[in-house]
Each structure stands twice: as C-alpha cells, then as structure tokens.
Design a protein around this motif. Structure first.
Motif, PDB file in Angstrom:
ATOM      1  N   PRO A 119      49.572  55.982 110.738  1.00  0.00           N
ATOM      2  CA  PRO A 119      49.072  54.617 110.849  1.00  0.00           C
ATOM      3  C   PRO A 119      49.302  53.844 109.550  1.00  0.00           C
ATOM      4  N   ALA A 120      49.534  52.544 109.676  1.00  0.00           N
ATOM      5  CA  ALA A 120      49.761  51.710 108.499  1.00  0.00           C
ATOM      6  C   ALA A 120      48.539  51.744 107.589  1.00  0.00           C
ATOM      7  N   GLY A 121      48.780  51.848 106.316  1.00  0.00           N
ATOM      8  CA  GLY A 121      47.700  51.859 105.338  1.00  0.00           C
ATOM      9  C   GLY A 121      47.072  53.220 105.115  1.00  0.00           C
ATOM     10  N   SER A 122      47.567  54.250 105.764  1.00  0.00           N
ATOM     11  CA  SER A 122      46.976  55.575 105.588  1.00  0.00           C
ATOM     12  C   SER A 122      47.468  56.217 104.294  1.00  0.00           C
ATOM     13  N   THR A 123      46.698  57.167 103.819  1.00  0.00           N
ATOM     14  CA  THR A 123      47.018  57.891 102.595  1.00  0.00           C
ATOM     15  C   THR A 123      47.065  59.381 102.916  1.00  0.00           C
ATOM     16  N   LEU A 124      48.159  60.019 102.512  1.00  0.00           N
ATOM     17  CA  LEU A 124      48.359  61.434 102.793  1.00  0.00           C
ATOM     18  C   LEU A 124      48.589  62.175 101.484  1.00  0.00           C
ATOM     19  N   VAL A 125      47.797  63.205 101.244  1.00  0.00           N
ATOM     20  CA  VAL A 125      48.015  64.082 100.095  1.00  0.00           C
ATOM     21  C   VAL A 125      48.350  65.460 100.655  1.00  0.00           C
ATOM     22  N   VAL A 126      49.497  65.990 100.232  1.00  0.00           N
ATOM     23  CA  VAL A 126      49.945  67.302 100.679  1.00  0.00           C
ATOM     24  C   VAL A 126      49.824  68.259  99.500  1.00  0.00           C
ATOM     25  N   ARG A 127      49.030  69.307  99.687  1.00  0.00           N
ATOM     26  CA  ARG A 127      48.849  70.311  98.637  1.00  0.00           C
ATOM     27  C   ARG A 127      49.525  71.597  99.073  1.00  0.00           C
ATOM     28  N   ALA A 128      50.455  72.064  98.254  1.00  0.00           N
ATOM     29  CA  ALA A 128      51.185  73.295  98.568  1.00  0.00           C
ATOM     30  C   ALA A 128      50.370  74.503  98.127  1.00  0.00           C
ATOM     31  N   LEU A 129      50.288  75.481  98.983  1.00  0.00           N
ATOM     32  CA  LEU A 129      49.637  76.741  98.657  1.00  0.00           C
ATOM     33  C   LEU A 129      50.688  77.708  98.112  1.00  0.00           C
ATOM     34  N   PRO A 130      50.275  78.773  97.451  1.00  0.00           N
ATOM     35  CA  PRO A 130      51.255  79.720  96.897  1.00  0.00           C
ATOM     36  C   PRO A 130      52.249  80.262  97.925  1.00  0.00           C
ATOM     37  N   ALA A 131      51.866  80.339  99.185  1.00  0.00           N
ATOM     38  CA  ALA A 131      52.776  80.819 100.226  1.00  0.00           C
ATOM     39  C   ALA A 131      53.959  79.883 100.444  1.00  0.00           C
ATOM     40  N   ALA A 132      53.860  78.642  99.981  1.00  0.00           N
ATOM     41  CA  ALA A 132      54.948  77.675 100.162  1.00  0.00           C
ATOM     42  C   ALA A 132      56.187  78.067  99.373  1.00  0.00           C
ATOM     43  N   ALA A 133      56.031  78.872  98.330  1.00  0.00           N
ATOM     44  CA  ALA A 133      57.176  79.282  97.520  1.00  0.00           C
ATOM     45  C   ALA A 133      58.150  80.130  98.317  1.00  0.00           C
TER      46      ALA A 133
END
Length: 137
Positions: free
Chosen positions: A96-110
């Motif tokens: 949606p317009a105006g939304s804010t998304l923060v993506v946090r990578a966990l150690p498994a993302a490596a």
C-alpha cells in the motif's frame, strides 16, 4: 537499487517501523510492516478519489534493511543485502502507498538461496499484511 524516496535512512524511521509495525518472521527473514491507516475524514465521491490517488503517489512505500554481523562477514552481509534489495524492489508496487517495510536478515540468510529468500520474504509480507485475528483462550 531502490530510488532515494523509497529508502529508509534515519534511525528514527527504522525505530518507528519496528515498534509500530506488524512483525512476521519466516525462515531467514523477519519483516516489520507499517501500513498507514485509512483516513475516515476523506469523502468517498469519485472526484476526491482522484485527488487522493495523487496524494498516494506523493507518499511512496519505503523499505530499509537490517543485516547484522551475526549474518556473516562484510562480503556475506553485502550479498544478502543486495539480494533482499532486489527482491523488495520487485514487491514494492504490491505494498500500500505510504507503507514502511523493514527487512531484517537472520543468520540463516547467509546460506539461503535466492529462491528461498524470495519464498521467505513473500510469506513474511503476506502474514504481516493479513488482518490480526483475535485469539480465544
């Protein structure tokens, strides 16, 4: 690369999204999504709806990424960040317009593959966007 208007830069923006948004974790990522509340004072006639679409285009969705040292060394963290940035760029129009998304990578993302990161990100965003359900005890 995300456009400058679509990136979170200040720590206060990150903190607001993490504290006020819905959190959902799936596999190798955790997302915090803040969606602006619908303004009840806006009229529902067709003419102002066109004006509100102009307002929504002026408030783009924004995204930020948190990849800590727990994920790996600098090379690994940057690779994970680039992959997540590319995945989020493809999905920004669905938010949606105006939304804010923060993506946090966990150690498994490596060790996660690109398709696995995509699957985890899609699942986490879907859970964060779904309405909250009341749990009965």
């Amino acid at each position: 690369m995300l456009a400058a208007a679509q990136r979170l830069r200040r720590s206060t923006d990150f903190a607001a999204a993490v504290r006020g948004g819905r959190r959902a974790g799936r596999g190798a990522v955790v997302v915090h999504l803040t969606v602006p509340a619908a303004d009840p004072s806006t009229p529902t006639s067709p003419e102002p709806a066109q004006d509100s679409s102009a307002e929504q285009s002026s408030a783009p969705s924004r995204a930020g990424f948190v990849v800590s040292k727990a994920v790996g060394n600098a090379v690994t963290r940057n690779r994970v960040r680039r992959r997540l940035r590319a995945l989020v760029r493809e999905r920004m129009t669905a938010l949606p317009a105006g939304s804010t998304l923060v993506v946090r990578a966990l150690p498994a993302a490596a060790q996660a593959s690109y398709p696995r990161l995509a699957t985890d990100l899609d699942a986490a965003i879907a859970v964060a966007r779904s309405p909250r359900e009341r749990r009965s005890r």
